[in-house]
Design a protein around this motif. Structure first.
Motif, PDB file in Angstrom:
ATOM      1  N   ALA A  28       0.818  -1.207   0.000  1.00 55.18           N
ATOM      2  CA  ALA A  28       0.000   0.000   0.000  1.00 55.18           C
ATOM      3  C   ALA A  28       0.854   1.260   0.000  1.00 55.18           C
ATOM      4  CB  ALA A  28      -0.936  -0.013   1.213  1.00 55.18           C
ATOM      5  N   ARG A  29       1.904   1.276   0.818  1.00 50.06           N
ATOM      6  CA  ARG A  29       2.766   2.454   0.878  1.00 50.06           C
ATOM      7  C   ARG A  29       3.504   2.667  -0.443  1.00 50.06           C
ATOM      8  NH1 ARG A  29       4.228   5.141   5.507  1.00 50.06           N
ATOM      9  NH2 ARG A  29       3.033   4.548   7.348  1.00 50.06           N
ATOM     10  N   ALA A  30       3.997   1.582  -1.031  1.00 49.43           N
ATOM     11  CA  ALA A  30       4.683   1.711  -2.315  1.00 49.43           C
ATOM     12  C   ALA A  30       3.727   2.210  -3.391  1.00 49.43           C
ATOM     13  CB  ALA A  30       5.299   0.372  -2.714  1.00 49.43           C
ATOM     14  N   SER A  31       2.496   1.706  -3.359  1.00 51.46           N
ATOM     15  CA  SER A  31       1.495   2.149  -4.323  1.00 51.46           C
ATOM     16  C   SER A  31       1.246   3.657  -4.204  1.00 51.46           C
ATOM     17  CB  SER A  31       0.194   1.373  -4.111  1.00 51.46           C
ATOM     18  OG  SER A  31      -0.850   1.910  -4.890  1.00 51.46           O
ATOM     19  N   GLN A  32       1.042   4.140  -2.998  1.00 51.23           N
ATOM     20  CA  GLN A  32       0.787   5.563  -2.812  1.00 51.23           C
ATOM     21  C   GLN A  32       2.019   6.413  -3.049  1.00 51.23           C
ATOM     22  OE1 GLN A  32      -1.788   7.414  -2.621  1.00 51.23           O
ATOM     23  NE2 GLN A  32      -0.633   9.304  -2.265  1.00 51.23           N
ATOM     24  N   PHE A  33       3.187   5.884  -2.703  1.00 49.90           N
ATOM     25  CA  PHE A  33       4.428   6.651  -2.827  1.00 49.90           C
ATOM     26  C   PHE A  33       4.728   6.991  -4.285  1.00 49.90           C
ATOM     27  CE2 PHE A  33       9.028   6.865  -0.971  1.00 49.90           C
ATOM     28  CZ  PHE A  33       8.970   8.250  -1.041  1.00 49.90           C
ATOM     29  N   VAL A  34       4.163   6.234  -5.220  1.00 50.78           N
ATOM     30  CA  VAL A  34       4.342   6.562  -6.639  1.00 50.78           C
ATOM     31  C   VAL A  34       3.907   8.007  -6.909  1.00 50.78           C
ATOM     32  CG1 VAL A  34       3.510   6.048  -8.983  1.00 50.78           C
ATOM     33  CG2 VAL A  34       4.146   4.186  -7.439  1.00 50.78           C
ATOM     34  N   ASP A  35       2.836   8.446  -6.259  1.00 51.99           N
ATOM     35  CA  ASP A  35       2.345   9.810  -6.450  1.00 51.99           C
ATOM     36  C   ASP A  35       3.151  10.856  -5.677  1.00 51.99           C
ATOM     37  OD1 ASP A  35       0.351   9.529  -8.313  1.00 51.99           O
ATOM     38  OD2 ASP A  35      -1.270   9.323  -6.863  1.00 51.99           O
ATOM     39  N   GLU A  36       3.856  10.450  -4.648  1.00 55.75           N
ATOM     40  CA  GLU A  36       4.587  11.403  -3.808  1.00 55.75           C
ATOM     41  C   GLU A  36       6.068  11.480  -4.171  1.00 55.75           C
ATOM     42  OE1 GLU A  36       2.483  12.902  -2.034  1.00 55.75           O
ATOM     43  OE2 GLU A  36       0.845  11.438  -2.010  1.00 55.75           O
ATOM     44  N   ASN A  37       6.528  10.551  -4.960  1.00 56.23           N
ATOM     45  CA  ASN A  37       7.941  10.436  -5.306  1.00 56.23           C
ATOM     46  C   ASN A  37       8.261  11.392  -6.462  1.00 56.23           C
ATOM     47  OD1 ASN A  37      10.597   9.227  -5.379  1.00 56.23           O
ATOM     48  ND2 ASN A  37       9.908   8.012  -7.132  1.00 56.23           N
ATOM     49  N   ASN A  38       8.259  12.690  -6.141  1.00 60.54           N
ATOM     50  CA  ASN A  38       8.309  13.703  -7.190  1.00 60.54           C
ATOM     51  C   ASN A  38       9.553  14.588  -7.165  1.00 60.54           C
ATOM     52  OD1 ASN A  38       7.767  15.384  -4.993  1.00 60.54           O
ATOM     53  ND2 ASN A  38       5.583  15.498  -5.422  1.00 60.54           N
ATOM     54  N   VAL A  39      10.543  14.221  -6.374  1.00 59.72           N
ATOM     55  CA  VAL A  39      11.753  15.036  -6.266  1.00 59.72           C
ATOM     56  C   VAL A  39      12.979  14.162  -6.492  1.00 59.72           C
ATOM     57  CG1 VAL A  39      13.145  16.536  -4.784  1.00 59.72           C
ATOM     58  CG2 VAL A  39      10.651  16.623  -4.655  1.00 59.72           C
ATOM     59  N   GLY A  40      13.828  14.583  -7.411  1.00 57.13           N
ATOM     60  CA  GLY A  40      15.080  13.883  -7.628  1.00 57.13           C
ATOM     61  C   GLY A  40      16.080  14.201  -6.537  1.00 57.13           C
ATOM     62  N   LEU A  41      16.628  13.175  -5.910  1.00 60.53           N
ATOM     63  CA  LEU A  41      17.562  13.354  -4.799  1.00 60.53           C
ATOM     64  C   LEU A  41      18.864  12.625  -5.085  1.00 60.53           C
ATOM     65  CD1 LEU A  41      15.168  12.730  -1.759  1.00 60.53           C
ATOM     66  CD2 LEU A  41      15.845  14.934  -2.726  1.00 60.53           C
ATOM     67  N   ARG A  42      19.956  13.212  -4.621  1.00 63.04           N
ATOM     68  CA  ARG A  42      21.268  12.571  -4.707  1.00 63.04           C
ATOM     69  C   ARG A  42      21.731  12.300  -3.285  1.00 63.04           C
ATOM     70  NH1 ARG A  42      25.007  16.316  -8.183  1.00 63.04           N
ATOM     71  NH2 ARG A  42      26.188  14.389  -8.552  1.00 63.04           N
ATOM     72  N   VAL A  43      21.869  11.034  -2.956  1.00 63.40           N
ATOM     73  CA  VAL A  43      22.224  10.633  -1.592  1.00 63.40           C
ATOM     74  C   VAL A  43      23.687  10.201  -1.582  1.00 63.40           C
ATOM     75  CG1 VAL A  43      21.635   9.157   0.357  1.00 63.40           C
ATOM     76  CG2 VAL A  43      19.847   9.857  -1.249  1.00 63.40           C
ATOM     77  N   ARG A  44      24.451  10.772  -0.634  1.00 62.51           N
ATOM     78  CA  ARG A  44      25.892  10.532  -0.557  1.00 62.51           C
ATOM     79  C   ARG A  44      26.215   9.491   0.505  1.00 62.51           C
ATOM     80  NH1 ARG A  44      28.319  15.936  -2.202  1.00 62.51           N
ATOM     81  NH2 ARG A  44      26.513  17.227  -2.716  1.00 62.51           N
ATOM     82  N   ASP A  45      27.335   8.830   0.309  1.00 60.76           N
ATOM     83  CA  ASP A  45      27.890   7.945   1.322  1.00 60.76           C
ATOM     84  C   ASP A  45      28.604   8.807   2.369  1.00 60.76           C
ATOM     85  OD1 ASP A  45      29.982   6.233   2.631  1.00 60.76           O
ATOM     86  OD2 ASP A  45      29.096   4.706   1.326  1.00 60.76           O
ATOM     87  N   GLN A  46      28.367   8.536   3.661  1.00 63.60           N
ATOM     88  CA  GLN A  46      28.973   9.339   4.723  1.00 63.60           C
ATOM     89  C   GLN A  46      30.497   9.331   4.632  1.00 63.60           C
ATOM     90  OE1 GLN A  46      27.483  11.145   7.126  1.00 63.60           O
ATOM     91  NE2 GLN A  46      25.482  10.285   7.594  1.00 63.60           N
ATOM     92  N   ASN A  47      31.065   8.186   4.317  1.00 73.01           N
ATOM     93  CA  ASN A  47      32.525   8.060   4.291  1.00 73.01           C
ATOM     94  C   ASN A  47      33.131   8.370   2.927  1.00 73.01           C
ATOM     95  OD1 ASN A  47      32.614   7.165   7.019  1.00 73.01           O
ATOM     96  ND2 ASN A  47      31.987   5.119   6.342  1.00 73.01           N
ATOM     97  N   HIS A  48      32.302   8.352   1.906  1.00 74.85           N
ATOM     98  CA  HIS A  48      32.789   8.630   0.551  1.00 74.85           C
ATOM     99  C   HIS A  48      31.786   9.559  -0.136  1.00 74.85           C
ATOM    100  CE1 HIS A  48      35.795   5.426   0.959  1.00 74.85           C
ATOM    101  NE2 HIS A  48      34.832   4.715   1.524  1.00 74.85           N
ATOM    102  N   PRO A  49      31.813  10.848   0.186  1.00 74.76           N
ATOM    103  CA  PRO A  49      30.820  11.807  -0.338  1.00 74.76           C
ATOM    104  C   PRO A  49      30.747  11.864  -1.856  1.00 74.76           C
ATOM    105  CG  PRO A  49      32.100  12.779   1.442  1.00 74.76           C
ATOM    106  CD  PRO A  49      32.766  11.493   1.101  1.00 74.76           C
TER     107      PRO A  49
END
Length: 340
Positions: A28-49
């Protein structure tokens, strides 16, 4: 459809099909998250930015003001092309479109079948993502996920002719009745459309469970239909959403789903370095951000085990599978779906 169906109804359908409560909630959460997943994000590794993980969006910031530069999102996640010659798609002007969304289409079924065969670690997330697109073939029928006058309702010249932007939220509301004057049969009853969607989704879930050697709950459809009709409640017309609070209360009588918050999975997976004011992901406000927040995988947490990462991988796999299935169709239009 909005979160009433994509989150609450989908969760109830999964539960009645035999999924455990925890698994039904992930779907259910994955189904709804399709509509909320509207921002491109770049996530870094803490030890290797320098190591970046880039997500893939599945919706634009404002669903009633679609973005032309992100066109591939719509036919892959919200307006899967179907059968242009289907009986319910017949229009008073005789128009047809190769990308027209029709209920229970072959592509929608194949994507959900592929999701059910995905790797176990992301299978539930894939099922949720594919369920969103599958169910939307009922709500979004007779619109195309492309910029085209085929979608025009002649109601709002300020909204682009993409999807059902001109029709507003009318196709997405549970219990709503409205008119699609383009059709030979213009009276639309969302209750009946959504019950049909629920039936098809339920039997797909039951078939998947049977394929795993699990108990078959398909005999329970009539009970589930009665529950959904009770929850959907009174039908209504007009231009305003009505009876939502009452419907949500009835949903909560039947299943134990918490309030959906789109940032829960993200904040469980990453640390956010707020620079200035916290970034807004809401329409318009997001465009005013001067200093972008930075995102880092939480220390001591394996990203592969987080809901957010698994959902993002599910989105990427769905997008890849959908593009593969639809590529021949778009080639007929002279469009490269991978770069659209």
């Amino acid at each position: 459809m909005d979160r009433e169906f994509h989150y609450f109804a989908t969760g109830l359908i999964a539960l009645r099909a035999g999924f455990r409560e925890r698994d039904a909630e992930i779907i259910a959460r994955a189904s709804q998250f399709v509509d909320e997943n509207n921002v491109g994000l770049r996530v870094r590794d803490q030890n290797h930015p320098e190591r970046m993980y880039q997500n893939a969006i599945s919706q634009t910031v404002d669903i009633l003001r679609p973005q032309i530069e992100l066109m591939r999102i719509y036919p892959l996640f919200h307006f899967l092309p179907g059968d242009p010659g289907a009986e319910p798609a017949k229009r008073s002007d005789g128009k047809m479109h190769i990308l027209n969304t029709t209920p229970d289409s072959d592509v929608a079924n194949e994507l959900l079948d592929l999701a059910c065969k995905a790797q176990p670690d992301i299978r539930l997330y894939r099922i949720g993502v594919a369920s969103h697109a599958f169910a939307d073939t009922w709500a979004h029928q007779n619109f195309v996920g492309w910029y085209d006058s085929f979608n025009s309702m002649g109601l709002d010249l300020l909204r682009p002719e993409i999807g059902h932007a001109e029709a507003g939220y009318a196709p997405d509301w549970i219990g709503h009745t409205w008119r699609d004057h383009r059709l030979l049969e213009p009276e639309v009853d969302n209750t009946e459309r959504f019950i049909d969607a629920a039936r098809a989704l339920f039997f797909k879930y039951c078939a998947h469970r049977r394929s795993l050697g699990r108990k078959d709950y398909s005999h329970g459809w009539r009970r589930l239909e009665r529950e959904l009709r009770y929850i959907f409640g009174e039908k209504y017309g007009g231009d305003e959403l009505r009876y939502r609070d009452e419907r949500l209360e009835r949903f909560r009588e039947k299943l134990n789903l918490g309030t959906f918050t789109e940032r829960d999975w993200l904040e469980d997976a990453v640390d956010i370095d707020v620079r200035g004011l916290r970034d807004s992901h809401q329409p318009y406000w997001s465009e005013l951000t001067l200093f972008q927040d930075r995102y880092y995988w939480k220390r001591g947490v394996s990203k592969e085990d987080t809901h957010w990462y698994r959902f993002q991988e599910a989105v990427k796999e769905h997008q890849e599978a959908g593009a593969r299935l639809l590529r021949p169709l778009f080639e007929q239009m002279g469009v490269d779906i991978d770069s659209a």
